[in-house]
Design an enzyme around this catalytic site. Sequence first.
Site, mmCIF file in Angstrom:
data_model
loop_
_atom_site.group_PDB
_atom_site.id
_atom_site.type_symbol
_atom_site.label_atom_id
_atom_site.label_comp_id
_atom_site.label_asym_id
_atom_site.label_seq_id
_atom_site.Cartn_x
_atom_site.Cartn_y
_atom_site.Cartn_z
ATOM 1 N N ASN A 9 16.201 -33.273 -0.844
ATOM 2 C CA ASN A 9 15.019 -32.412 -0.914
ATOM 3 C C ASN A 9 14.025 -32.970 0.086
ATOM 4 O OD1 ASN A 9 12.762 -30.937 -1.486
ATOM 5 N ND2 ASN A 9 12.471 -31.724 -3.566
ATOM 6 N N LYS A 11 11.278 -31.759 0.992
ATOM 7 C CA LYS A 11 9.879 -31.445 0.661
ATOM 8 C C LYS A 11 9.157 -30.941 1.928
ATOM 9 C CE LYS A 11 10.268 -34.681 -3.117
ATOM 10 N NZ LYS A 11 9.642 -35.596 -4.061
ATOM 11 N N HIS A 97 10.784 -27.637 -9.406
ATOM 12 C CA HIS A 97 10.461 -29.029 -9.083
ATOM 13 C C HIS A 97 9.103 -29.388 -9.695
ATOM 14 C CE1 HIS A 97 9.619 -32.689 -6.914
ATOM 15 N NE2 HIS A 97 10.905 -32.749 -6.650
ATOM 16 N N GLU A 99 6.706 -30.987 -8.571
ATOM 17 C CA GLU A 99 5.569 -30.780 -7.659
ATOM 18 C C GLU A 99 5.124 -29.326 -7.681
ATOM 19 O OE1 GLU A 99 7.532 -32.562 -4.335
ATOM 20 O OE2 GLU A 99 7.404 -34.510 -5.343
ATOM 21 N N GLU A 169 14.701 -35.024 -13.213
ATOM 22 C CA GLU A 169 13.849 -35.850 -12.358
ATOM 23 C C GLU A 169 12.625 -36.296 -13.146
ATOM 24 O OE1 GLU A 169 14.556 -34.896 -7.965
ATOM 25 O OE2 GLU A 169 13.136 -33.410 -8.658
ATOM 26 N N GLY A 175 9.120 -40.662 -6.054
ATOM 27 C CA GLY A 175 8.298 -41.202 -4.966
ATOM 28 C C GLY A 175 7.560 -42.475 -5.333
ATOM 29 N N SER A 215 13.388 -41.715 -6.892
ATOM 30 C CA SER A 215 13.562 -43.029 -6.259
ATOM 31 C C SER A 215 15.013 -43.482 -6.196
ATOM 32 C CB SER A 215 12.686 -44.084 -6.957
ATOM 33 O OG SER A 215 11.321 -43.739 -6.816
HETATM 34 P P1 13P Z 1 12.146 -39.410 -4.263
HETATM 35 O O1 13P Z 1 13.639 -39.626 -4.061
HETATM 36 O O2 13P Z 1 11.360 -39.538 -3.012
HETATM 37 O O3 13P Z 1 11.634 -40.206 -5.418
HETATM 38 O O4 13P Z 1 11.991 -37.856 -4.683
HETATM 39 C C1 13P Z 1 12.812 -37.331 -5.655
HETATM 40 C C2 13P Z 1 12.601 -35.867 -5.698
HETATM 41 O O5 13P Z 1 11.539 -35.393 -6.062
HETATM 42 C C3 13P Z 1 13.711 -35.004 -5.269
HETATM 43 O O6 13P Z 1 13.480 -33.681 -5.593
#
Ligand code: 13P
Length: 252
Positions: A9, A11, A97, A99, A169, A175, A215
């Site tokens: 992803n 983003k 997601h 976010e 997740e 992150g 992560s």
């Molecule tokens: P990270 O791997 O950067 O923690 O992000 C995970 C994520 O949100 C994948 O959709």
Amino acid sequence: MRKKIVAGNWKMNTNYDSGLELAREINEKVAKANLKGTGIILGVPFILVADVVKNVDKDNIGVAAQNSAAWEKGAYTGEISADMVKSTGAGYVILGHSERRKYFKETESILKEKTELALASNLEVIFCCGEVLEERNDNKHFEIIKRQISDSLFHLSAGEFSNIIIAYEPVWAIGTGVTASSDQAQEMHSFIRKLIAEKFGDELAGNTTILYGGSCNPGNARELFSNPDVDGGLIGGASLKADDFIKIIESF
Ligand code: 13P
């Protein structure tokens, strides 16, 4: 048997040129990698979806959009419909997601609409769920995941649900560099599979791919993926570096 998948992803990272370059680099490295049947999906920004589809080997790499609209078409300036995503040749869309839930106020009922439209356009849906730290500390994480999944997905027919990939997740792991422990991931993935089994039966639950995200990196992927109910990962930061992404893909 269910498919093992590693999905990236990206983003809101890269731009048109650097994103296309990254996709080409991943494509070249994937061609030489030891995939052991692992499916690979690149979740790229909208502006890249159509051209990434054209620049990767579709036998090895699928392409996902990171969102699609809650309406079929019409006067929704700036939105991208599921049908538009499908028309690029992409096979997947990431929905729900954390976010998007947080910054764009996407609720279970909005995600229900988006999922229905995506499935109607013959996209497979990577459906994300996850609790925030406070919910886990209050021991509400199972309840939260149950609500996120059942309120958005359990009205689907079994046939429709077979086009869903779940991504667990935990928000506190995204992150942050703090990953869920292997036991925490397995515990939640097995809970999710049980929920699906109760609703749709053991066979469909056994065939559903459930990814871990948060992560995940080349250093911890092997241990996370060794759990019986962890079928791969949804990778954020580490999917932006071709070498790290390939190492994660080769972690099975
Ligand atoms: P990270 O791997 O950067 O923690 O992000 C995970 C994520 O949100 C994948 O959709």
